[in-house]
Design an enzyme around this catalytic site. Sequence first.
Site, PDB file in Angstrom:
ATOM      1  N   SER A   1       1.488  -0.371  -0.510  1.00  0.00           N
ATOM      2  CA  SER A   1       2.300  -1.533  -0.807  1.00  0.00           C
ATOM      3  C   SER A   1       2.767  -1.502  -2.266  1.00  0.00           C
ATOM      4  CB  SER A   1       1.477  -2.778  -0.473  1.00  0.00           C
ATOM      5  OG  SER A   1       2.267  -3.904  -0.283  1.00  0.00           O
TER       6      SER A   1
ATOM      7  N   ASP B   1       7.647  -2.398   9.324  1.00  0.00           N
ATOM      8  CA  ASP B   1       6.816  -3.006   8.276  1.00  0.00           C
ATOM      9  C   ASP B   1       7.517  -4.253   7.756  1.00  0.00           C
ATOM     10  OD1 ASP B   1       5.576  -3.611   5.729  1.00  0.00           O
ATOM     11  OD2 ASP B   1       4.773  -1.575   5.712  1.00  0.00           O
TER      12      ASP B   1
ATOM     13  N   HIS C   1       1.903  -3.507   8.372  1.00  0.00           N
ATOM     14  CA  HIS C   1       2.116  -3.148   6.974  1.00  0.00           C
ATOM     15  C   HIS C   1       1.265  -1.938   6.600  1.00  0.00           C
ATOM     16  CE1 HIS C   1       3.083  -3.446   2.842  1.00  0.00           C
ATOM     17  NE2 HIS C   1       2.001  -4.075   2.439  1.00  0.00           N
TER      18      HIS C   1
END
Length: 510
Positions: A223, A451, A479
């Site tokens: 991320s 995502d 994710h």
Amino acid sequence: MKTRRLLRTFAIGIGTAGLLVSGCSGGGSSPSASATGTAAPEGLSSYYAQKLSWRDCGVEGFECTTMKAPRDYGKPGDGDIDLAVSRKKATGPGERIGSLLVNPGGPGGSAIEYLQGYAALGYPAQVRARYDMVAIDPRGVARSEPVECLTGKEMDAFTQVDQTPDDEAEVRKLTAAFEKFAQGCEKRSGEILPYVSTVDTARDMDVLRSLLGDEKLHYVGASYGTFLGATYADLFPERAGRLVLDGAMDPSLPAVDMNRDQTAGFEGAFQSFAADCVKQPDCPLGTTSTADAAAELKQLFKDLDAKPIPTGDEDRKLGESLAITGVIAAMYDEAAWPQLREALEGARRSDGSGLLSLADSYYERGPDGNYANLMFANAAVNCLDLPPAFDGPDAVEKAVPDFEKASPVFGRGFAWASLNCAYWPTEATGTPHRTEAKGAAPIVVVGTTRDPATPYKWSQSLAAQLDSGTLLTYDGDGHTAYGRGSDCIDTAINTYLLEGTPPPNGKKCR
């Protein structure tokens, strides 16, 4: 498996651990920069030459220490910042490769909590056998001089402010909430706010690399951690080792484009949820079509905006803002979809406890009413890394149609949430830029096609920008991809980490 940290980037501003490690000392030392074959940058030799003292930190198998870095890299003589570090040594068998630094994202997620709670225990055994698993809490985060902004009660009030204002009075309340949040950060943490950028943290990582005795930095970032890893590679391409950037951000985007893309990402994730939901006998959004499910959810939000419902907490009813946050929290992982169905059914029966629980998990609110510093650090880093998406309410109003086009369900709320950095007390030091890392070894960028928080096209873009980038694709929901159930993804990444051989550019997995 411990869920990966959520990405709270620019879009989730309005919403906007673990064991404490302080001053660990005793036993052991680390080599200086010269011992690793790399020279310390000018003016920083004392930091690269410091000795790390490790000791048991109360979690079985882990060691902890504290390293120093200059608060201001531009003026290294003007004071230090203390940064918490933890590691779990390679278990064997097999020859030790080096240290593997991990970061779960955020910005604001505790890397040490992630290391001790998941990475050093849940990463594939063959990886843990040959790497010392290491984490450093970034400056301003968790154990590393955390940014603080609001009390628990103040955060409770902040998270309930209407983020889809319908009139001028509600706009004023929202902007006042952003201003109070920013003022609280300046009052409690003003001295550190100018020095928590991603560039600062990337430079801290290079100091740590040297102190660990590694010539190259090996790294897995998820991320926001991908932005951090790419920044490191751009600053120190010759020192970038095996880098995995999972669920990538695109550093070339201005904040408003990033926010709008993320809005579309959450819409796509909701469509996947809705398509699954309408097939289930317990779907609280109907059993006909995704369009009907979206209409049902929008109506629920509208009803909660007009009349919040009880949650079991007398001081916190479930209004639209907390409900939206609860739904968003469940979009990060399809394993949360059954919980979301149950929470939505509860809300239809005037029981808001389920959605409130999801929202609390997103904000890291503890049972005692206190919040982790995640959302405070998140705003501090984001508002320093890029100029604000909007400079005031008029600009938001003009942009709302584009955001609603990106997501009929979430667009209006995401547009207004993007206003938070307009009131930040410290000017941004970063700008949108291409990240090329010319001269770096192969870097693996991992993208998940559906995502919500880091849209797939961001991974495509970053892999193309990086001079040595290679794109690995997971065709799926949720994710990030590593360690989430795809043998194809895990095998490709493990091979890269263990042998240095990246997957073919464009490889796709299911």
